[in-house]
Design a protein around this motif. Sequence first.
Motif, PDB file in Angstrom:
ATOM      1  N   GLU A 109       0.835  -1.203   0.000  1.00 57.29           N
ATOM      2  CA  GLU A 109       0.000   0.000   0.000  1.00 57.29           C
ATOM      3  C   GLU A 109       0.873   1.258   0.000  1.00 57.29           C
ATOM      4  O   GLU A 109       0.624   2.202  -0.749  1.00 57.29           O
ATOM      5  CB  GLU A 109      -0.916  -0.005   1.218  1.00 57.29           C
ATOM      6  CG  GLU A 109      -1.886   1.149   1.249  1.00 57.29           C
ATOM      7  CD  GLU A 109      -2.822   1.079   2.432  1.00 57.29           C
ATOM      8  OE1 GLU A 109      -3.284   2.155   2.850  1.00 57.29           O
ATOM      9  OE2 GLU A 109      -3.091  -0.023   2.930  1.00 57.29           O
ATOM     10  N   LYS A 113       1.118   4.175  -2.936  1.00 59.55           N
ATOM     11  CA  LYS A 113       0.962   5.604  -2.681  1.00 59.55           C
ATOM     12  C   LYS A 113       2.173   6.381  -3.188  1.00 59.55           C
ATOM     13  O   LYS A 113       2.033   7.463  -3.749  1.00 59.55           O
ATOM     14  CB  LYS A 113       0.745   5.858  -1.194  1.00 59.55           C
ATOM     15  CG  LYS A 113      -0.613   5.422  -0.710  1.00 59.55           C
ATOM     16  CD  LYS A 113      -0.789   5.682   0.767  1.00 59.55           C
ATOM     17  CE  LYS A 113      -2.162   5.202   1.229  1.00 59.55           C
ATOM     18  NZ  LYS A 113      -2.337   5.390   2.680  1.00 59.55           N
ATOM     19  N   GLU A 116       1.930   6.565  -6.953  1.00 61.81           N
ATOM     20  CA  GLU A 116       0.905   7.536  -7.327  1.00 61.81           C
ATOM     21  C   GLU A 116       1.426   8.962  -7.185  1.00 61.81           C
ATOM     22  O   GLU A 116       1.206   9.795  -8.057  1.00 61.81           O
ATOM     23  CB  GLU A 116      -0.336   7.367  -6.453  1.00 61.81           C
ATOM     24  CG  GLU A 116      -1.182   6.172  -6.809  1.00 61.81           C
ATOM     25  CD  GLU A 116      -2.376   6.017  -5.869  1.00 61.81           C
ATOM     26  OE1 GLU A 116      -2.774   7.000  -5.208  1.00 61.81           O
ATOM     27  OE2 GLU A 116      -2.897   4.901  -5.806  1.00 61.81           O
ATOM     28  N   SER A 117       2.128   9.233  -6.091  1.00 63.50           N
ATOM     29  CA  SER A 117       2.637  10.598  -5.890  1.00 63.50           C
ATOM     30  C   SER A 117       3.713  10.932  -6.922  1.00 63.50           C
ATOM     31  O   SER A 117       3.792  12.068  -7.378  1.00 63.50           O
ATOM     32  CB  SER A 117       3.178  10.771  -4.481  1.00 63.50           C
ATOM     33  OG  SER A 117       4.355  10.001  -4.288  1.00 63.50           O
TER      34      SER A 117
END
Length: 121
Positions: A109, A113, A116-117
């Motif tokens: 997870e 993240k 994605e950033s």
Amino acid sequence: MSIGTRVKQYREAKNWSQEDLAIRLDTTQTTISNIESDKNIPNSLLLKKIADELEVNLNDLYDDKITNISNIEKNDGVVNTGSGTVNMQSPELLEAILKNQEQIAKLMEAQSKLIESLLKK
């Protein structure tokens, strides 16, 4: 009896549809269908969630025999792997495996993240 067959039996005993169980597990009906038809075997984390939702012991979902694993002899719940002996019914072993799976899920997870950033930049 396979894990999928047991999941189906316990689900049907509760009069739940595949969709009902999927919603409770935050997954899809297709995932439940694939598990029940033995197309997919759930990882230990999902299997623990299934057992919790169906209100059964995790061991009740496991297959009666170990299959497709070479050089393993099973006697009275003890497995000789050639490099040591492991008690496959050990609650401590199951807990350690589940904690490991939870840590892996958290790392994945965090990785998602981070990706994605980075993609947003």
